[in-house]
Design a protein around this motif. Structure first.
Motif, PDB file in Angstrom:
ATOM      1  N   MET A 193      18.370  -1.879  35.094  1.00  0.00           N
ATOM      2  CA  MET A 193      17.287  -0.898  35.160  1.00  0.00           C
ATOM      3  C   MET A 193      17.619   0.254  36.094  1.00  0.00           C
ATOM      4  O   MET A 193      16.892   1.258  36.140  1.00  0.00           O
ATOM      5  CB  MET A 193      15.995  -1.581  35.661  1.00  0.00           C
ATOM      6  CG  MET A 193      15.443  -2.598  34.703  1.00  0.00           C
ATOM      7  SD  MET A 193      15.103  -1.785  33.132  1.00  0.00           S
ATOM      8  CE  MET A 193      14.661  -3.174  32.124  1.00  0.00           C
ATOM      9  N   ALA A 194      18.698   0.117  36.866  1.00  0.00           N
ATOM     10  CA  ALA A 194      18.932   1.038  37.975  1.00  0.00           C
ATOM     11  C   ALA A 194      19.027   2.498  37.519  1.00  0.00           C
ATOM     12  O   ALA A 194      18.331   3.374  38.046  1.00  0.00           O
ATOM     13  CB  ALA A 194      20.200   0.622  38.718  1.00  0.00           C
ATOM     14  N   ALA A 195      19.886   2.749  36.534  1.00  0.00           N
ATOM     15  CA  ALA A 195      20.112   4.141  36.133  1.00  0.00           C
ATOM     16  C   ALA A 195      18.848   4.742  35.518  1.00  0.00           C
ATOM     17  O   ALA A 195      18.505   5.898  35.773  1.00  0.00           O
ATOM     18  CB  ALA A 195      21.279   4.211  35.144  1.00  0.00           C
ATOM     19  N   LYS A 196      18.135   3.946  34.739  1.00  0.00           N
ATOM     20  CA  LYS A 196      16.885   4.430  34.121  1.00  0.00           C
ATOM     21  C   LYS A 196      15.863   4.767  35.200  1.00  0.00           C
ATOM     22  O   LYS A 196      15.167   5.776  35.130  1.00  0.00           O
ATOM     23  CB  LYS A 196      16.301   3.347  33.206  1.00  0.00           C
ATOM     24  CG  LYS A 196      17.026   3.215  31.893  1.00  0.00           C
ATOM     25  CD  LYS A 196      16.201   2.352  30.929  1.00  0.00           C
ATOM     26  CE  LYS A 196      17.081   1.751  29.869  1.00  0.00           C
ATOM     27  NZ  LYS A 196      17.351   0.316  30.032  1.00  0.00           N
ATOM     28  N   LEU A 197      15.788   3.895  36.176  1.00  0.00           N
ATOM     29  CA  LEU A 197      14.824   4.097  37.254  1.00  0.00           C
ATOM     30  C   LEU A 197      15.118   5.412  37.986  1.00  0.00           C
ATOM     31  O   LEU A 197      14.219   6.227  38.220  1.00  0.00           O
ATOM     32  CB  LEU A 197      14.926   2.902  38.212  1.00  0.00           C
ATOM     33  CG  LEU A 197      13.789   2.619  39.186  1.00  0.00           C
ATOM     34  CD1 LEU A 197      13.849   1.170  39.633  1.00  0.00           C
ATOM     35  CD2 LEU A 197      13.818   3.517  40.387  1.00  0.00           C
ATOM     36  N   VAL A 198      16.387   5.627  38.307  1.00  0.00           N
ATOM     37  CA  VAL A 198      16.768   6.857  39.013  1.00  0.00           C
ATOM     38  C   VAL A 198      16.475   8.074  38.126  1.00  0.00           C
ATOM     39  O   VAL A 198      15.947   9.088  38.599  1.00  0.00           O
ATOM     40  CB  VAL A 198      18.250   6.807  39.433  1.00  0.00           C
ATOM     41  CG1 VAL A 198      18.715   8.172  39.935  1.00  0.00           C
ATOM     42  CG2 VAL A 198      18.458   5.735  40.503  1.00  0.00           C
ATOM     43  N   ASN A 199      16.787   7.974  36.843  1.00  0.00           N
ATOM     44  CA  ASN A 199      16.520   9.090  35.935  1.00  0.00           C
ATOM     45  C   ASN A 199      15.042   9.437  35.867  1.00  0.00           C
ATOM     46  O   ASN A 199      14.673  10.608  35.815  1.00  0.00           O
ATOM     47  CB  ASN A 199      17.036   8.758  34.526  1.00  0.00           C
ATOM     48  CG  ASN A 199      18.484   9.158  34.390  1.00  0.00           C
ATOM     49  OD1 ASN A 199      18.943  10.072  35.072  1.00  0.00           O
ATOM     50  ND2 ASN A 199      19.220   8.455  33.543  1.00  0.00           N
ATOM     51  N   ASP A 200      14.211   8.413  35.844  1.00  0.00           N
ATOM     52  CA  ASP A 200      12.769   8.643  35.830  1.00  0.00           C
ATOM     53  C   ASP A 200      12.339   9.439  37.058  1.00  0.00           C
ATOM     54  O   ASP A 200      11.525  10.363  36.957  1.00  0.00           O
ATOM     55  CB  ASP A 200      12.034   7.292  35.851  1.00  0.00           C
ATOM     56  CG  ASP A 200      11.612   6.877  34.465  1.00  0.00           C
ATOM     57  OD1 ASP A 200      12.128   7.473  33.500  1.00  0.00           O
ATOM     58  OD2 ASP A 200      10.781   5.955  34.361  1.00  0.00           O
ATOM     59  N   ILE A 201      12.870   9.052  38.203  1.00  0.00           N
ATOM     60  CA  ILE A 201      12.480   9.738  39.440  1.00  0.00           C
ATOM     61  C   ILE A 201      13.001  11.180  39.419  1.00  0.00           C
ATOM     62  O   ILE A 201      12.333  12.106  39.873  1.00  0.00           O
ATOM     63  CB  ILE A 201      12.997   8.959  40.672  1.00  0.00           C
ATOM     64  CG1 ILE A 201      12.340   7.572  40.711  1.00  0.00           C
ATOM     65  CG2 ILE A 201      12.695   9.715  41.963  1.00  0.00           C
ATOM     66  CD1 ILE A 201      12.905   6.631  41.764  1.00  0.00           C
ATOM     67  N   LYS A 202      14.200  11.356  38.841  1.00  0.00           N
ATOM     68  CA  LYS A 202      14.811  12.697  38.794  1.00  0.00           C
ATOM     69  C   LYS A 202      13.952  13.695  38.017  1.00  0.00           C
ATOM     70  O   LYS A 202      14.074  14.894  38.204  1.00  0.00           O
ATOM     71  CB  LYS A 202      16.193  12.616  38.129  1.00  0.00           C
ATOM     72  CG  LYS A 202      17.320  12.309  39.095  1.00  0.00           C
ATOM     73  CD  LYS A 202      18.661  12.378  38.381  1.00  0.00           C
ATOM     74  CE  LYS A 202      19.788  12.009  39.321  1.00  0.00           C
ATOM     75  NZ  LYS A 202      21.013  11.646  38.573  1.00  0.00           N
TER      76      LYS A 202
END
Lengths: 496, 406
Positions: free
Chosen positions: B306-315
């Protein structure tokens, strides 16, 4: 007669037995409730078989919701509950009482999710320890803690007792391998703690739940860490003329910077019994035998074993045998893991579980022999040497009057000895009823009070697995203090 | 702050806390004070530091065990361990530089009180996994101990581990006992360049799924890689994904070869020398590429997938720099300075993808305004409050630091 005092059952609960059974049947269905005497007999003891108590009634729920309903009902009605996995506790941790509902999790044994990419598995807690490794073995993974009873014991029981095993020298015990749990508290509330993450959030409630001996709640699901298995593993056996030399060898191996996956120790009586059972090729003419296993590729294994052999050579071992085949490796471990059962074919035995700092090993082994000789009993020593976790098996004849008492007395002396050299009462079997009354040898009244306050946070009425872990008088005093505090609080409120 | 209490002995610690309890005076509990800026602001007229209680009280290299008074500097412990070829396997993170404090001053007590583990956690376990026992004083002014010095110990509840990560809000430790391990003979690091965050997580997870005992997996997107001290890595001007193996030299060359083969689809890695390897992982441990700035720093625990998706959401809501440790299971997230540290967006993203977030670096005013630690569910909140009442009913220790009302 065995000498550990068990709380006397609550007559008012016994009097309501039929009504309680009817209520439980309507809550979770007749098929989940065992009420007849023959059925209940199967649950009257665990692996500490000297103690037996017929439970009030047994419930085997199929879902977390059913567990929740049962606990809520028990809480409202002030009925005690004993949680049960497979009943393999060696310390009486799963011993029922006549006034308690036994809630067994054995029907809840499904694998819910396997995620190799993120290296975790989510399972129901009634699954057996070995079934987890079997389920993830396809992907080349395994679940690390491996108690000797792993074919039968459940993850629920492992979590309750923070179980270890032979291979935890490298991979840690249960608490190091569980990431999250779904736990039902005594009031029926279902709580999720942790998850497929490597860090707890907030207070580390999971650290407290693992090893709480079924006194905080009933765990119905767990997320466990799974590990990629090494390319290969192979044990070697090194025999010595004395336990002192074997102990020295262990210290030197670890001091040299190698952490094998396992270092197991057996003394002469244990070797003979296990060889007879497993035909593993254990050398029979030695006083002490180490089984040391390393992992890696073929070449790495050979390198590592040769290095360990060179350390051992300096201590003039009587035998060095490297396993020659997968079949022999399996037999070597079979013999070790079946050791308790093999001794059990010869004699009744009382299995101790103290842990000591390794430097005291020769002294402690000598004293154990002395203690048992003084009580006129034989002893076989089998243990996890890498982490100093001793399992002296004190042999006795339960049919001879007074022998059980003698074995218990010798056992208590051995455990006191372990504590006196800086060790502890139990390394992996748990306190249960067995070591309950020895807790003051290791802990002060304050140490115990600190622990009992935590128990009260999770189970304020002390209904879960009552009569275990803490000396009965300490519990009574704690409950009296709590009652007084409550009354003061009520009094103050009334005055206001 | 009016007063700093600095007990030199366990006995002094106990009597000072008893005196505080008697007068119901709350205290800020600190070690060296390097992480003082983490948590909600503590309002207390007194600070109590463990830094006067120092010294290694037991070290048995052949038993892999050490005990030290809580205020012993970690640096002293690591020097002593290294002199016998051993280490703290969980590679404690040094937050000093990221929080504007010097590197290397934190105490061993604080390492366990905050359960701070670095890159090797993925293979070796976390700080709390190595904590074997402790001695401490609770808010009743009672001295107690838990656990011991042996590796396996299930005698009574695991109070020691239960206190790890409690940030000095339940008890003040006077001594900790922990397991140590041998230092590896050799270290190798393979650095893959130019991978997207998604691919990097895939690479790291694949590496950990192989039987070669990978002991570190980190990913620095290009923006962070640019800040590295090592010129040759910096000059790549690309994202860097590093895989570490540690073992005996002969094993390392074999395992490195096998890893390269298995990971060939991700490109040809840079193979760091031993010296550069140690320097690289040292930088990871000190977060030296996320230095003290007026930006915020979050620590997010999640599932790697989930890490990359989570960061993308925040971005989508703010510009961020994300450092992925533990294959993505741990994200150190630098966010722009703002009145609420982006709390709402970050917590929403974490709620969607799973995990929990802690605001590690923010101004006093921001920390007074938002939840610094992950808000709890009603059930865990009740249990946590129960624990606080059990250990510190008078709310003497770090009141409000983790949760406003506790």
């Amino acid at each position: 007669m065995p000498s550990i005092e068990l709380p006397s059952p609550d007559a008012s609960i016994l009097a309501r037995r039929n009504e309680i059974i009817r209520d439980l049947q309507s809550l979770v269905g007749v098929h989940c409730v065992i009420a007849d005497e023959d059925g209940r007999r199967a649950f009257e003891t665990d692996a500490l078989t000297a103690y037996k108590r017929l439970p009030l009634v047994v419930v085997l729920p199929s879902t977390t919701d059913e567990v929740s309903k049962v606990l809520k009902y028990a809480k409202v009605n002030g009925i005690k509950v004993v949680a049960r996995g497979a009943g393999t506790s060696l310390s009486g941790g799963a011993l029922p009482s006549e006034d308690a509902i036994v809630v067994g999790v054995s029907k809840m044994n499904k694998v819910l999710e396997i995620d190799y990419e993120n290296r975790f598995a989510r399972v129901e807690s009634g699954i057996t320890n070995l079934a987890i490794s079997d389920a993830v073995g396809r992907g080349g993974f395994f679940y690390a803690p491996d108690p000797s009873s792993q074919i039968a014991c459940t993850l629920a029981g492992n979590i309750a007792m923070n179980s270890g095993g032979a291979h935890c020298l490298k991979y840690g015990v249960t608490t190091n391998n569980v990431l999250g749990v779904k736990i039902v508290l005594m009031d029926g509330e279902i709580v999720e703690i942790g998850g497929p993450f490597l860090e707890p959030e907030g207070y580390d409630l999971l650290a407290l739940i693992v090893g709480s001996e079924g006194q905080f709640g009933i765990v119905t699901e767990a997320t466990v860490r799974i590990l990629r298995a090494a390319e290969g593993a192979r044990p070697m056996m090194i025999g010595f003329e004395s336990s002192a030399k074997a102990g020295m060898c262990v210290a030197r191996i670890i001091g040299s910077g190698i952490i094998p996956v396992a270092i197991e120790f057996m003394d002469r009586p244990a070797i003979a019994v296990c060889e007879d059972f497993a035909k593993a090729g254990y050398p029979l003419d030695v006083e002490a035998l180490l089984i040391i296993e390393v992992e890696g590729s073929e070449e790495e294994i050979s390198d590592r074993l040769a290095y360990i052999a060179s350390i051992a050579e300096e201590l003039s071992p009587q035998a060095i045998v490297v396993s020659a085949s997968a079949a022999q490796s399996a037999r070597i471990w079979k013999g070790r893991k079946a050791a308790f059962g093999a001794v059990g074919r010869l004699s009744d035995y009382y299995c101790m579980d103290g842990t000591i700092p390794l430097t005291h090993l020769p002294h402690v082994l000598e004293k154990i022999s002395e203690i048992c000789a003084r009580h006129g009993l034989r002893v076989a020593n089998i243990f996890h040497a890498g982490d100093g976790n001793l399992h002296p098996l004190v042999m006795y004849d339960a049919n001879k009057p007074g022998e059980t008492d003698k074995a218990e007395a010798a056992g208590a002396e051995i455990l006191k000895l372990c504590v006196s050299v800086g060790g502890c009462l139990t390394g992996e079997h748990g306190v249960g009823i067995e070591k309950r009354d020895l807790m003051r040898v290791q802990f002060s009244e304050t140490d115990l009070a600190v622990q009992m306050r935590i128990k009260s946070v999770f189970d304020p009425d002390w209904l879960l697995n009552n009569g275990k872990v803490f000396p009965l008088d300490a519990v009574a005093a704690a409950l009296a203090r709590r009652e007084a505090e409550l009354q003061r609080a009520t009094g103050a409120a009334a005055a206001a | 702050m009016d007063e700093i209490l600095k007990p030199a002995t366990e006995w002094e610690l106990k009597s000072m806390i008893s005196a505080l309890a008697e007068r119901q005076i709350p205290a800020e509990i600190i070690g060296a004070g390097s992480k003082r800026g983490v948590g909600r602001p503590v309002s207390a007229p007194v600070a109590l530091t463990t830094s006067g209680m120092r010294g290694i009280s037991l070290y048995e290299p052949s038993e892999l065990v050490m005990s030290a008074r809580a205020g012993t500097p970690l640096a002293q412990i690591e020097v002593e361990l290294a002199s016998r070829g051993q280490m703290l396997p969980f590679e404690p993170i040094d937050l000093g530089p990221a929080l504007g404090a010097p590197a290397g001053i934190q105490t061993i007590g604080a390492v366990f009180a905050t359960n701070m583990s670095g890159a090797r956690r993925i293979a070796a376990g976390s700080a709390r996994d190595y904590l074997l026992g402790l001695r401490a004083v609770n808010g009743h002014g009672e001295f107690f101990k838990s656990g011991g010095r042996v590796m396996k110990n299930v005698t009574g509840y695991d109070v020691a581990r239960g206190l790890s990560g409690s940030w000095g809000t339940l008890a003040v430790m006077s001594e900790v006992t922990f397991k140590v391990l041998p230092l590896p003979d050799d270290v190798a690091t393979l650095v893959y360049t130019g991978l997207t965050d998604d691919l990097a997580v895939e690479l790291m997870s694949t590496a950990l799924g192989l039987p070669y005992e990978v002991s570190g997996t980190v990913h620095l997107p290009a923006g962070l890689a640019r800040r590295l001290k090592q010129a040759d890595l910096r000059s790549e001007k690309k994202s860097l994904t590093a895989i570490r193996i540690e073992n005996f030299t002969r094993s390392i060359s074999y395992r490195k070869g096998r890893l390269k083969e298995a990971l060939a689809a991700f490109g040809e890695p840079i193979d760091l020398s031993l010296e550069k390897s140690l320097q690289f992982w040292g930088d990871m441990r000190r977060l030296s590429f996320m230095p003290y700035e007026p930006t915020h720093l979050w620590r997010i625990s999640t599932s790697p997938r989930m890490a990359a998706k989570l960061v993308n959401d925040i971005k989508r809501h703010m510009p961020v720099e994300a450092f992925y440790d533990w294959s993505g299971g741990l994200i150190w997230l630098e966010t722009p300075a703002s009145a609420d540290a982006g709390t709402a967006d970050i917590r929403r993203a974490v709620a969607i993808h799973g995990g929990h977030a802690t605001l590690v670096r923010a101004d006093h005013s921001v920390r007074g305004l938002v939840d610094v630690f992950q808000p709890q569910s009603p059930a865990t909140e009740r249990l946590s409050r129960g624990l606080k009442d059990a250990f510190d009913p008078l709310r003497l220790f770090n009141p409000g630091r983790m949760y406003a009302t506790m």
